[in-house]
Each structure stands twice: as C-alpha cells, then as structure tokens.
Design a protein around this motif. Sequence first.
Motif, PDB file in Angstrom:
ATOM      1  N   THR A 153       0.827  -1.214   0.000  1.00  0.00           N
ATOM      2  CA  THR A 153       0.000   0.000   0.000  1.00  0.00           C
ATOM      3  C   THR A 153       0.858   1.259   0.000  1.00  0.00           C
ATOM      4  O   THR A 153       0.327   2.369   0.133  1.00  0.00           O
ATOM      5  CB  THR A 153      -0.939   0.013   1.221  1.00  0.00           C
ATOM      6  OG1 THR A 153      -0.155  -0.101   2.419  1.00  0.00           O
ATOM      7  CG2 THR A 153      -1.935  -1.132   1.146  1.00  0.00           C
ATOM      8  N   ASP A 154       2.179   1.105  -0.136  1.00  0.00           N
ATOM      9  CA  ASP A 154       3.045   2.279  -0.275  1.00  0.00           C
ATOM     10  C   ASP A 154       2.700   3.013  -1.562  1.00  0.00           C
ATOM     11  O   ASP A 154       2.411   2.386  -2.593  1.00  0.00           O
ATOM     12  CB  ASP A 154       4.519   1.863  -0.308  1.00  0.00           C
ATOM     13  CG  ASP A 154       5.000   1.324   1.026  1.00  0.00           C
ATOM     14  OD1 ASP A 154       4.344   1.612   2.041  1.00  0.00           O
ATOM     15  OD2 ASP A 154       6.015   0.605   1.039  1.00  0.00           O
ATOM     16  N   GLU A 155       2.740   4.317  -1.503  1.00  0.00           N
ATOM     17  CA  GLU A 155       2.377   5.124  -2.672  1.00  0.00           C
ATOM     18  C   GLU A 155       3.432   4.988  -3.765  1.00  0.00           C
ATOM     19  O   GLU A 155       4.627   5.133  -3.521  1.00  0.00           O
ATOM     20  CB  GLU A 155       2.228   6.582  -2.257  1.00  0.00           C
ATOM     21  CG  GLU A 155       1.687   7.482  -3.351  1.00  0.00           C
ATOM     22  CD  GLU A 155       1.400   8.875  -2.840  1.00  0.00           C
ATOM     23  OE1 GLU A 155       0.503   9.529  -3.385  1.00  0.00           O
ATOM     24  OE2 GLU A 155       2.081   9.319  -1.891  1.00  0.00           O
ATOM     25  N   LEU A 156       2.962   4.705  -4.973  1.00  0.00           N
ATOM     26  CA  LEU A 156       3.842   4.576  -6.127  1.00  0.00           C
ATOM     27  C   LEU A 156       3.855   5.917  -6.858  1.00  0.00           C
ATOM     28  O   LEU A 156       2.843   6.337  -7.423  1.00  0.00           O
ATOM     29  CB  LEU A 156       3.334   3.464  -7.047  1.00  0.00           C
ATOM     30  CG  LEU A 156       4.208   3.051  -8.232  1.00  0.00           C
ATOM     31  CD1 LEU A 156       5.565   2.562  -7.762  1.00  0.00           C
ATOM     32  CD2 LEU A 156       3.510   1.973  -9.050  1.00  0.00           C
ATOM     33  N   LEU A 157       4.997   6.608  -6.821  1.00  0.00           N
ATOM     34  CA  LEU A 157       5.104   7.958  -7.383  1.00  0.00           C
ATOM     35  C   LEU A 157       5.685   7.935  -8.793  1.00  0.00           C
ATOM     36  O   LEU A 157       6.673   7.236  -9.060  1.00  0.00           O
ATOM     37  CB  LEU A 157       5.978   8.840  -6.489  1.00  0.00           C
ATOM     38  CG  LEU A 157       5.407   9.212  -5.120  1.00  0.00           C
ATOM     39  CD1 LEU A 157       6.436  10.000  -4.324  1.00  0.00           C
ATOM     40  CD2 LEU A 157       4.109   9.993  -5.261  1.00  0.00           C
ATOM     41  N   PHE A 158       5.069   8.725  -9.674  1.00  0.00           N
ATOM     42  CA  PHE A 158       5.541   8.855 -11.047  1.00  0.00           C
ATOM     43  C   PHE A 158       5.989  10.290 -11.287  1.00  0.00           C
ATOM     44  O   PHE A 158       5.330  11.237 -10.853  1.00  0.00           O
ATOM     45  CB  PHE A 158       4.427   8.477 -12.033  1.00  0.00           C
ATOM     46  CG  PHE A 158       4.177   7.004 -12.122  1.00  0.00           C
ATOM     47  CD1 PHE A 158       4.667   6.266 -13.181  1.00  0.00           C
ATOM     48  CD2 PHE A 158       3.452   6.359 -11.126  1.00  0.00           C
ATOM     49  CE1 PHE A 158       4.442   4.909 -13.261  1.00  0.00           C
ATOM     50  CE2 PHE A 158       3.221   4.999 -11.190  1.00  0.00           C
ATOM     51  CZ  PHE A 158       3.713   4.267 -12.266  1.00  0.00           C
ATOM     52  N   GLU A 159       7.101  10.448 -11.989  1.00  0.00           N
ATOM     53  CA  GLU A 159       7.660  11.787 -12.199  1.00  0.00           C
ATOM     54  C   GLU A 159       6.985  12.479 -13.379  1.00  0.00           C
ATOM     55  O   GLU A 159       6.863  11.906 -14.465  1.00  0.00           O
ATOM     56  CB  GLU A 159       9.165  11.713 -12.435  1.00  0.00           C
ATOM     57  CG  GLU A 159       9.823  13.074 -12.515  1.00  0.00           C
ATOM     58  CD  GLU A 159      11.324  13.006 -12.300  1.00  0.00           C
ATOM     59  OE1 GLU A 159      12.027  13.883 -12.834  1.00  0.00           O
ATOM     60  OE2 GLU A 159      11.792  12.084 -11.616  1.00  0.00           O
TER      61      GLU A 159
END
Length: 334
Positions: free
Chosen positions: A315-321
């Motif tokens: 459930t960790d947030e998956l960050l996109f640049e």
Amino acid sequence: MTRRLAEVAKKVGVSEATVSRVLNGKPGVSENTREAVLTALDVLGYERPTQLRGDRGRLVGLVLPELQNPIFPAFAEVVGGALAQQGFTPVLCTRTAGGVTEAEYVELLLQHQVSGIIFAGGFYAQADAPHAHYGRIVERRLPAVLINAAIDQLDFPRVSCDDAVAVEQALGHLLALGHTRVGMVLAPPDHIPSRRKEVAFRETAAAAGIKLDDDQFEHGMFSIESGQAAATRLIKRGITGIVCASDPLALGAIRAARRSGRSVPADLSVVGYDDSAFMNCTDPPLTTVRQPIESMGRAAVELLVGQIDGAVISTDELLFEPELVVRGSTAPAR
C-alpha cells in the motif's frame, strides 16, 4: 421481461431471441455472444437468472468525479483499455451535481459483485469529505486502487504523480525567467494533492531566497471560472507568474489577465498542471506540467489485477515523475 430483453439486445447488438436463448441456457449461441449478453445484464443492473449467477462477468468499476476536465476522460481511456487487455469490462461511474454520489456508486458496484474498483479524483483526496464508503470496500475485502494522493487513514494501493517534483519544475521555470512575484492557484484547502503542492512551492521559493506571503496563494474549485476569480485577486496584488493546480484553472488565469487588460505572457506568465487534451491549441499554447497518464493508468490496473489474483500488494504510494512542457504562456519577467 420484454423490456429487459429489448434493452440487453440493443446494448449487445443482437436479437431479442438470442438474448432469450442465453438467459434460458439454450444452445446455438457463441461463447463471445453469451459473455457479452451476461456482461450487458450486469452493466444495465438486471439480475441474472439463478442458474447463471455464479458465472458473473469480470467487471471493474472506474469511479471519476467528472468528465468535463479532460484529464479524467484521458485516465478513463487508458484504464479502460488496460482492463480490456486483462479480460475485464470497465464500468464507468461519474459523479454529477445532484446525481449519484460516490458512496452510492460504491454500493451499486458492490451489489453487482464487481471484481475491483479504481478511483481517480475521489473523496479520498479531500480530508473533510465523507469516507465511510471506503470502509465498506475494506469490509468486503474488495480490491481497490486510488489514483493521486489520498488521506493517510486509507490503506489502499496508490498511484500518484509526484506533486513536489511537479511544483519544483513549474516554479523553477518561472524563477529562471526572472519572476519573483509568483502566486499559486490551488484546489480547496482540504485537498491533499494541493496541500502537497503548496508545501513544495514554499520550500522551492525559500531555497531560492524568495519570501512568500499567504496572500500569494488562492484556493478554488477545479474550473475555469474559479481560476479566473482566483487569478484576478492575485493580479491585483502584483503577481507576474502563476502556477495552477490544473489546466482549467490555468485557462481561467489567462482569461483573468485579459479581462484586466494584461497580456499573457508579456504581463503574466501562467503554468498549468496535467497537460490535458488540446492545451497545445489554446491561445497562447499552455505551458504545463504533464502527468504520465499512460504509465499511471497501466500501473493502477496492474496493482488491481494483482490483488484480484491474490497477490500481496504493497500500500506504499507509487510515485511517477511528471514532465514540464514549455509552450507560449510563459516568458521572461519584465
């Protein structure tokens, strides 16, 4: 019964007799047609015959706040296509003023025994909004994915554009052009992505040695009208560069500049956020920060399908640049 046959037949593009054969379990119908008829029953809200209830089609709810902002149809296209490639049928649920609420859509999707739900721009991103319906999803152990920042209490897999990087790119661009009186137009104060953007804006300005006052920030709804009202107030305070939390807000800022007798970008530089459809066709073409919609949408589907298949998903947030797209709405400060 006759009305049901007619509606399903129209939805699938077959005869009422074919629908009747499927519902009565009779031969003479291809497997593809049979699945299409059963899926149409689900989408239209009809109960399947008892003997077919255990053979429900693989439906996934896609819950969006609106379709007027071009970013949401763009997400729907990507997510819908990725779901279809995985053998799922997307069910589009769009909130409207005075219409079906997000909570009511969740109940409807639960009743139809969907395989999972993907949310974009939902109440999960608003700290002061109702969140009880997300608890219903947890109770049912239904796979779900949230697109773009959520409140901390919700323990779902999340796919987000990196708000901090987006603001660093946007404000950094304005500072490089010599703007020192910069402002920001954000969503309402309880909006989590906007909170992140404001924090990043203040930190980036401080690192550049620029002091900000609270009156350099304005809040409003995600609309052109709201952007115009907020930007009008900022322009009166001597702001020469504005970073907006969405493209519609940025278009409103451009309108505000023109209504006040100013030119964009000669008198006011404006940066949007999303790079939604046709922003390269505006006058002037909009400088904006592009969300990687294709990558984010496909990642959301992969996370959902992984849950459906029984995998343990973080459930960790998956960050996109994001990516700054420089066009004609920004120029060096006078």
